[in-house]
Write a protein that holds these residues in place. Structure first.
Motif, short mmCIF file in Angstrom:
data_model
loop_
_atom_site.label_atom_id
_atom_site.label_comp_id
_atom_site.label_asym_id
_atom_site.label_seq_id
_atom_site.Cartn_x
_atom_site.Cartn_y
_atom_site.Cartn_z
N TYR A 199 2.17 3.68 10.13
CA TYR A 199 1.09 4.66 10.14
C TYR A 199 -0.14 4.06 10.80
N HIS A 200 -0.98 4.94 11.33
CA HIS A 200 -2.24 4.50 11.92
C HIS A 200 -3.23 4.17 10.81
N ALA A 201 -4.01 3.14 11.02
CA ALA A 201 -4.96 2.70 10.00
C ALA A 201 -6.04 3.73 9.72
N ARG A 202 -6.10 4.78 10.55
CA ARG A 202 -7.07 5.85 10.31
C ARG A 202 -6.89 6.47 8.93
N SER A 203 -5.67 6.35 8.38
CA SER A 203 -5.39 6.97 7.09
C SER A 203 -6.13 6.28 5.94
N GLY A 204 -6.48 5.01 6.13
CA GLY A 204 -7.19 4.29 5.09
C GLY A 204 -6.25 3.74 4.05
N HIS A 205 -6.06 2.42 4.05
CA HIS A 205 -5.07 1.85 3.14
C HIS A 205 -5.50 1.95 1.68
N HIS A 206 -6.81 2.07 1.41
CA HIS A 206 -7.23 2.21 0.02
C HIS A 206 -6.66 3.48 -0.60
N LEU A 207 -6.63 4.57 0.18
CA LEU A 207 -6.05 5.81 -0.32
C LEU A 207 -4.55 5.63 -0.53
N ILE A 208 -3.90 4.92 0.35
CA ILE A 208 -2.47 4.68 0.21
C ILE A 208 -2.19 3.86 -1.04
N GLU A 209 -3.03 2.86 -1.29
CA GLU A 209 -2.87 2.06 -2.51
C GLU A 209 -3.02 2.93 -3.75
N TYR A 210 -3.97 3.87 -3.73
CA TYR A 210 -4.16 4.77 -4.85
C TYR A 210 -2.90 5.61 -5.08
N LEU A 211 -2.34 6.14 -3.98
CA LEU A 211 -1.15 6.98 -4.10
C LEU A 211 0.04 6.19 -4.62
#
Length: 253
Positions: A199-211
């Motif tokens: 995935y492109h880092a535009r998604s924000g890994h902090h949000l991914i960590e939350y999910l």
């Protein structure tokens, strides 16, 4: 992996003529369909005979979904480099409502010996047919399913993957929960299943960590995708691409 100029479009062929067995000299103006060829070889040496190419049918009229995007190239390269893990395994490729799109990572998995299922939204019959044609021109027998991630369609219950693949799965925030709901369901039903995404880092890994925390998952490997892509291929990719391997937390049963 790629040639000196990277993976390029072979504009002398279009999907309809390739499948029919005839030749054409240009991209069809009517269908705007073209085929891109992607090479996977050891040591970036196509002349060695050790490796293969994959032809992908793309429709350049589509807004998105029927192009080979950078994340798909990065994930396909990772599958090639990790090919011993995928041989003889069950692989499902798909991403939220966009599905597998052009299917490059899944087709590479099939080329290295995996039993592959490609999925896309059942409301996208043209995309599903495009995937079937792409399998055909590559001489591959992949299962193609209409499946909407986040919905409990009957085909979902027939899947038993060892690996889930998703390129650009983390594109639209509104789809993230649907993606993780389905991925988590499959991982719970298939112990040891690994979800691998680029995935492109535009998604924000902090949000991914939350999910991941919300759905009882954890990331076991996080890479800069460019660290695994050869320079000749990386030169044609843009943006910051991350590659993650995700599994269920150990305490999830």
């Amino acid at each position: 992996m790629a040639n000196g100029e990277g993976d390029q479009y072979d504009s002398s062929r279009i999907a309809s003529s390739t499948i029919a067995g005839s030749a054409t000299s240009a991209v069809s103006d009517e269908t705007m369909t073209r085929i891109s060829r992607h090479y996977f070889t050891n040591d970036n040496d196509r002349s060695s005979g050790d490796g293969f190419s994959v032809d992908i049918i793309e429709n350049i009229q589509e807004e998105y979904g029927m192009f080979v995007w950078p994340c798909a190239i990065a994930l396909a390269e990772y599958v090639w480099q990790q090919r011993s893990r995928f041989s003889s395994k069950s692989v499902v490729e798909g991403v939220d409502q966009l599905g597998a799109g052009t299917s490059l990572p899944g087709l590479v998995a099939a080329k290295v010996g995996a039993n592959v299922t490609l999925t896309d939204d059942s409301k996208n019959p043209e995309v599903l047919e495009n995937m079937r044609k792409t399998c055909h021109i590559n001489g591959l027998r992949c299962r193609v399913l209409g499946l909407t991630w986040g919905e409990w369609d009957p085909p979902l219950f027939s899947l038993s993957p060892d690996f889930l693949l998703g390129a650009d799965v983390l594109y639209d925030n509104s789809d993230f929960d649907d993606l993780f709901a389905t991925a988590t369901f499959l991982m719970k039903n298939c112990p040891g299943c690994v979800f691998i995404t680029a995935y492109h880092a535009r998604s924000g890994h902090h949000l991914i960590e939350y999910l991941m925390s919300k759905w009882g998952c954890k990331c076991t490997r996080l890479l800069d995708a460019f660290s695994t892509v050869p320079p000749t291929k990386a030169s044609n990719l843009h943006g910051s691409i991350q590659l993650a391997e995700i599994v269920l937390n150990d305490h999830i049963t």
